[in-house]
Each structure stands twice: as structure tokens, then as C-alpha cells.
Enzyme design. Structure first.
Site, PDB file in Angstrom:
ATOM      1  N   LYS A  13       0.839  -1.214   0.000  1.00  0.00           N
ATOM      2  CA  LYS A  13       0.000   0.000   0.000  1.00  0.00           C
ATOM      3  C   LYS A  13       0.872   1.261   0.000  1.00  0.00           C
ATOM      4  O   LYS A  13       0.695   2.142  -0.834  1.00  0.00           O
ATOM      5  CB  LYS A  13      -0.930   0.011   1.233  1.00  0.00           C
ATOM      6  CG  LYS A  13      -1.868  -1.184   1.313  1.00  0.00           C
ATOM      7  CD  LYS A  13      -2.802  -1.092   2.519  1.00  0.00           C
ATOM      8  CE  LYS A  13      -2.101  -1.130   3.865  1.00  0.00           C
ATOM      9  NZ  LYS A  13      -1.418  -2.399   4.182  1.00  0.00           N
ATOM     10  N   ARG A  88      -9.853   0.935   8.764  1.00  0.00           N
ATOM     11  CA  ARG A  88      -9.314  -0.374   9.087  1.00  0.00           C
ATOM     12  C   ARG A  88     -10.297  -1.191   9.891  1.00  0.00           C
ATOM     13  O   ARG A  88      -9.992  -2.320  10.275  1.00  0.00           O
ATOM     14  CB  ARG A  88      -8.082  -0.149   9.936  1.00  0.00           C
ATOM     15  CG  ARG A  88      -6.840  -0.807   9.441  1.00  0.00           C
ATOM     16  CD  ARG A  88      -5.773  -0.373  10.426  1.00  0.00           C
ATOM     17  NE  ARG A  88      -4.578  -1.090  10.250  1.00  0.00           N
ATOM     18  CZ  ARG A  88      -3.539  -0.648   9.547  1.00  0.00           C
ATOM     19  NH1 ARG A  88      -3.600   0.492   8.924  1.00  0.00           N
ATOM     20  NH2 ARG A  88      -2.462  -1.371   9.478  1.00  0.00           N
ATOM     21  N   ARG A 127      11.764  -5.278   4.798  1.00  0.00           N
ATOM     22  CA  ARG A 127      11.418  -3.864   4.581  1.00  0.00           C
ATOM     23  C   ARG A 127      12.339  -2.931   5.360  1.00  0.00           C
ATOM     24  O   ARG A 127      12.741  -3.212   6.480  1.00  0.00           O
ATOM     25  CB  ARG A 127       9.985  -3.599   5.014  1.00  0.00           C
ATOM     26  CG  ARG A 127       9.672  -2.108   5.034  1.00  0.00           C
ATOM     27  CD  ARG A 127       8.223  -1.794   5.055  1.00  0.00           C
ATOM     28  NE  ARG A 127       7.534  -2.429   6.166  1.00  0.00           N
ATOM     29  CZ  ARG A 127       6.221  -2.419   6.276  1.00  0.00           C
ATOM     30  NH1 ARG A 127       5.480  -1.837   5.357  1.00  0.00           N
ATOM     31  NH2 ARG A 127       5.659  -3.009   7.291  1.00  0.00           N
ATOM     32  N   ARG A 160      11.271  -1.012  10.814  1.00  0.00           N
ATOM     33  CA  ARG A 160      10.167  -0.670  11.706  1.00  0.00           C
ATOM     34  C   ARG A 160      10.126  -1.636  12.874  1.00  0.00           C
ATOM     35  O   ARG A 160      10.323  -2.831  12.697  1.00  0.00           O
ATOM     36  CB  ARG A 160       8.844  -0.742  10.934  1.00  0.00           C
ATOM     37  CG  ARG A 160       8.372   0.609  10.485  1.00  0.00           C
ATOM     38  CD  ARG A 160       7.225   0.526   9.519  1.00  0.00           C
ATOM     39  NE  ARG A 160       6.053  -0.177  10.015  1.00  0.00           N
ATOM     40  CZ  ARG A 160       4.895  -0.255   9.346  1.00  0.00           C
ATOM     41  NH1 ARG A 160       4.787   0.339   8.167  1.00  0.00           N
ATOM     42  NH2 ARG A 160       3.884  -0.923   9.830  1.00  0.00           N
ATOM     43  N   ARG A 171      -0.171  -8.876  13.585  1.00  0.00           N
ATOM     44  CA  ARG A 171      -0.811  -7.876  12.721  1.00  0.00           C
ATOM     45  C   ARG A 171      -1.652  -8.554  11.640  1.00  0.00           C
ATOM     46  O   ARG A 171      -2.729  -8.071  11.279  1.00  0.00           O
ATOM     47  CB  ARG A 171       0.251  -6.989  12.073  1.00  0.00           C
ATOM     48  CG  ARG A 171       0.822  -5.975  13.060  1.00  0.00           C
ATOM     49  CD  ARG A 171       2.100  -5.368  12.579  1.00  0.00           C
ATOM     50  NE  ARG A 171       1.968  -4.647  11.328  1.00  0.00           N
ATOM     51  CZ  ARG A 171       2.992  -4.321  10.550  1.00  0.00           C
ATOM     52  NH1 ARG A 171       4.217  -4.668  10.883  1.00  0.00           N
ATOM     53  NH2 ARG A 171       2.779  -3.669   9.444  1.00  0.00           N
TER      54      ARG A 171
HETATM   55  P1  AP5 Z   1       4.759  -1.578   1.888  1.00  0.00           P
HETATM   56  O1  AP5 Z   1       4.381  -0.789   0.688  1.00  0.00           O
HETATM   57  O2  AP5 Z   1       5.545  -0.911   2.938  1.00  0.00           O
HETATM   58  O3  AP5 Z   1       3.474  -2.331   2.500  1.00  0.00           O
HETATM   59  P2  AP5 Z   1       2.162  -1.768   3.187  1.00  0.00           P
HETATM   60  O4  AP5 Z   1       1.007  -2.393   2.506  1.00  0.00           O
HETATM   61  O5  AP5 Z   1       2.197  -0.283   3.277  1.00  0.00           O
HETATM   62  O6  AP5 Z   1       2.316  -2.468   4.605  1.00  0.00           O
HETATM   63  P3  AP5 Z   1       2.306  -1.864   6.068  1.00  0.00           P
HETATM   64  O7  AP5 Z   1       3.032  -2.842   6.937  1.00  0.00           O
HETATM   65  O8  AP5 Z   1       2.769  -0.436   6.098  1.00  0.00           O
HETATM   66  O9  AP5 Z   1       0.836  -1.915   6.381  1.00  0.00           O
HETATM   67  P4  AP5 Z   1       0.203  -1.888   7.727  1.00  0.00           P
HETATM   68  O10 AP5 Z   1      -1.153  -1.672   7.288  1.00  0.00           O
HETATM   69  O11 AP5 Z   1       0.421  -3.068   8.590  1.00  0.00           O
HETATM   70  O12 AP5 Z   1       0.992  -0.726   8.532  1.00  0.00           O
HETATM   71  P5  AP5 Z   1       0.564   0.783   8.847  1.00  0.00           P
HETATM   72  O13 AP5 Z   1       1.772   1.600   8.845  1.00  0.00           O
HETATM   73  O14 AP5 Z   1      -0.580   1.170   8.025  1.00  0.00           O
HETATM   74  O15 AP5 Z   1       5.540  -2.886   1.350  1.00  0.00           O
HETATM   75  C1  AP5 Z   1       6.052  -3.854   2.237  1.00  0.00           C
HETATM   76  C2  AP5 Z   1       7.433  -4.328   1.754  1.00  0.00           C
HETATM   77  O16 AP5 Z   1       7.279  -5.060   0.538  1.00  0.00           O
HETATM   78  C3  AP5 Z   1       8.411  -3.185   1.442  1.00  0.00           C
HETATM   79  O17 AP5 Z   1       9.682  -3.595   1.827  1.00  0.00           O
HETATM   80  C4  AP5 Z   1       8.308  -3.019  -0.082  1.00  0.00           C
HETATM   81  O18 AP5 Z   1       9.506  -2.524  -0.654  1.00  0.00           O
HETATM   82  C5  AP5 Z   1       8.004  -4.453  -0.535  1.00  0.00           C
HETATM   83  N1  AP5 Z   1       7.125  -4.505  -1.717  1.00  0.00           N
HETATM   84  C6  AP5 Z   1       6.010  -3.747  -1.951  1.00  0.00           C
HETATM   85  N2  AP5 Z   1       5.422  -4.105  -3.116  1.00  0.00           N
HETATM   86  C7  AP5 Z   1       6.181  -5.140  -3.612  1.00  0.00           C
HETATM   87  C8  AP5 Z   1       6.080  -5.939  -4.802  1.00  0.00           C
HETATM   88  N3  AP5 Z   1       5.099  -5.732  -5.703  1.00  0.00           N
HETATM   89  N4  AP5 Z   1       7.017  -6.893  -4.991  1.00  0.00           N
HETATM   90  C9  AP5 Z   1       8.035  -7.088  -4.077  1.00  0.00           C
HETATM   91  N5  AP5 Z   1       8.171  -6.348  -2.950  1.00  0.00           N
HETATM   92  C10 AP5 Z   1       7.257  -5.390  -2.719  1.00  0.00           C
HETATM   93  O19 AP5 Z   1       0.052   0.618  10.350  1.00  0.00           O
HETATM   94  C11 AP5 Z   1       0.944   0.353  11.402  1.00  0.00           C
HETATM   95  C12 AP5 Z   1       0.199   0.347  12.721  1.00  0.00           C
HETATM   96  O20 AP5 Z   1      -0.389   1.636  12.961  1.00  0.00           O
HETATM   97  C13 AP5 Z   1      -0.981  -0.628  12.828  1.00  0.00           C
HETATM   98  O21 AP5 Z   1      -0.546  -1.920  13.191  1.00  0.00           O
HETATM   99  C14 AP5 Z   1      -1.810   0.045  13.911  1.00  0.00           C
HETATM  100  O22 AP5 Z   1      -1.286  -0.191  15.190  1.00  0.00           O
HETATM  101  C15 AP5 Z   1      -1.652   1.516  13.603  1.00  0.00           C
HETATM  102  N6  AP5 Z   1      -2.697   2.018  12.690  1.00  0.00           N
HETATM  103  C16 AP5 Z   1      -2.504   2.510  11.434  1.00  0.00           C
HETATM  104  N7  AP5 Z   1      -3.678   2.859  10.871  1.00  0.00           N
HETATM  105  C17 AP5 Z   1      -4.638   2.577  11.801  1.00  0.00           C
HETATM  106  C18 AP5 Z   1      -6.054   2.696  11.806  1.00  0.00           C
HETATM  107  N8  AP5 Z   1      -6.734   3.158  10.734  1.00  0.00           N
HETATM  108  N9  AP5 Z   1      -6.724   2.299  12.912  1.00  0.00           N
HETATM  109  C19 AP5 Z   1      -6.071   1.840  13.992  1.00  0.00           C
HETATM  110  N10 AP5 Z   1      -4.737   1.675  14.051  1.00  0.00           N
HETATM  111  C20 AP5 Z   1      -4.019   2.043  12.966  1.00  0.00           C
HETATM  112 MG    MG Z   2       2.440   1.112   4.861  1.00  0.00          MG
END
Ligand code: AP5
Ligand code: MG
Ligand code: ZN
Length: 216
Positions: A13, A88, A127, A160, A171
């Protein structure tokens, strides 16, 4: 253009959001990035969020919704935005829907980046992220041009805290229980679009551009 990105942790994402935001000239709003910025700045919100994030749990809905409403009322959101990591929960989705409906608006597209679980652990443990601008890299699939250095802003990239194997498993579990129901939710509203997130990063992006372009 109001877009929501859906998909499990590690789906890509954040990676795709950077390119979509540039191509369509809309701000990329990642709730995870906003929480991480607050943690880095040592704010009260950051301290609260950290307790949940480090365990892989969701930050409570009320806190998250208040924060997002504040962000969406900023002037750069007037012509649309790309939400990454929000909503979410069904409750968050309802609240977003109500907020927009009050202004006669609605989400245009909920874009699901579909990636099976066996890809995810590898992606998350490899990552690296930029603590300053939030850019996301991968040791193997998307390394920075200069080792350990953010391409965008030159800051040293880090791992991270919630990308440790144990937290990743938690997660994914939370995603299945609390966030996956949003797929049905937006399908029922007729705005769900799906891309195959297992392809290489630029291939996924081209699929997204085709999809979003054909909606206009
Ligand atoms: P990346 O693009 O970083 O993945 P992502 O989908 O953004 O994954 P996240 O881990 O950031 O999602 P998340 O939803 O768990 O975390 P968030 O920060 O939102 O890609 C991942 C890796 O793969 C990278 O190394 C990239 O280079 C590689 N990659 C990407 N595409 C690829 C491809 N096509 N081929 C090969 N490699 C590839 O949330 C973190 C925390 O914040 C949550 O756990 C929660 O505690 C809190 N939080 C955030 N939002 C909320 C909410 N709305 N409500 C409550 N708590 C929340
Ligand atoms: Mg992300
Ligand atoms: Zn950076």
C-alpha cells in the site's frame, strides 16, 4: 478523486501510494505514518499510539477517527486524497462515509492490493523505511539507490519496530479479524477494485493506473 487503499500488512500500500500520489496529484495520507511521526516527535498522541502499534494492535477507533478528520480538513485535501491504512474497521468506514455524506460526497474507489500470506513475511522482514519522509524500501525487491539511504530525502533508513516476525503474525491476525470485512463492505457499495499485488512493483502500479484511469 477519493481513494482508499486496502490490503494486508506488507501488500504494498505504502509503496504504491507514493507513485499514485505523484501521478494523480493527490496527497498520500497514511495513518501509520502519521502515528510514527507523532512517536518520533514525542507527542501525547504518539505515546498513546506506540503502546498499541508495538504490539501489532489497532489504535482505538475514536483516536484514529479524530486524527483523520483533522487531516482531511486541511486545504490540500480539497481535490481529493489517497487514504492508506484507513479505514481499518467497519466502524471507521462508517464514520468516514458519514463525514463525506454530510458534504454530499463519497469515496470513489476502494482499491484492494491482493497478496497471499506466503509473500508477506518475506516482504515485511526485508522492509526498510525512511523515518523522516515515510518512503518504503526492501533489501531485495526495492533497495535504495545508495545503500541504507532514502532516495527521496537522504535520511538513513531503518527497520520498523513492528516488523519483527512475532508482531507481523499478530498484525496479520488483526487484519483478518478487523480489516478484511471491509472488502465485502466496499464490494456491497459497488466501488471495490482489485489488483494483483504479487507482480513486480512497476507492474502493479501500471495495473492501478489502468484501473483508476478507466474510472474517470
Ligand atoms: P509496503 O508498501 O511498505 O506495504 P504496506 O502495505 O504499506 O504495509 P504496512 O506494513 O505499512 O501496512 P500496515 O497496514 O500493517 O501498517 P501501517 O503503517 O498502516 O511494502 C512492504 C514491503 O514489501 C516493502 O519492503 C516493499 O519494498 C516491498 N514490496 C512492496 N510491493 C512489492 C512488490 N510488488 N514486490 C516485491 N516487494 C514489494 O500501520 C501500522 C500500525 O499503525 C498498525 O498496526 C496500527 O497499530 C496503527 N494504525 C494505522 N492505521 C490505523 C487505523 N486506521 N486504525 C487503527 N490503528 C491504525
Ligand atoms: Mg504502509
Ligand atoms: Zn526519506
Amino acid at each position: 478523486m477519493k481513494i482508499i487503499l486496502l490490503g494486508p500488512p506488507g501488500a504494498g500500500k505504502g509503496t504504491q501510494a507514493q507513485s499514485i500520489s505523484k501521478r494523480f496529484q493527490i496527497p498520500h495520507i497514511s495513518t501509520g505514518d502519521i502515528f510514527r511521526k507523532n512517536i518520533a516527535d514525542g507527542t501525547e498522541l504518539g505515546t498513546l499510539a506506540k503502546g498499541y502499534m508495538d504490539k501489532g494492535l489497532l489504535v482505538p477507533d475514536e483516536v484514529t477517527i479524530r486524527m483523520v478528520k483533522g487531516r482531511l480538513s486541511e486545504p490540500d485535501c480539497e481535490n481529493g486524497y489517497l487514504l492508506d491504512g484507513f479505514p481499518r474497521t467497519v466502524y471507521q468506514a462508517d464514520e468516514l462515509g458519514k463525514m463525506l455524506a454530510a458534504e454530499g460526497e463519497a469515496v470513489d474507489t476502494a482499491l484492494l492490493i491482493q497478496v497471499p500470506r506466503d509473500f508477506i513475511i518475506d516482504r515485511m522482514t526485508g522492509r526498510r523505511v525512511c523515518p523522516s519522509c515515510g518512503a518504503s524500501y526492501h533489501l531485495v525487491y526495492n533497495p535504495p539507490m545508495v545503500k541504507d539511504t532514502c532516495d527521496v530525502c537522504g535520511t538513513k533508513v531503518i527497520q520498523r519496530k513492528d516488523d519483527s516476525i512475532d508482531t507481523v503474525v499478530d498484525r496479520l491476525d488483526i487484519y483478518d479479524r478487523q480489516t478484511e470485512p471491509l472488502i465485502e463492505y466496499y464490494l456491497a457499495k459497488g466501488i471495490l477494485r482489485v489488483v494483483d499485488g504479487t507482480q513486480a512493483i512497476p507492474v502493479v502500479f501500471e495495473s492501478i493506473v489502468k484501473l483508476l484511469g478507466s474510472k474517470e
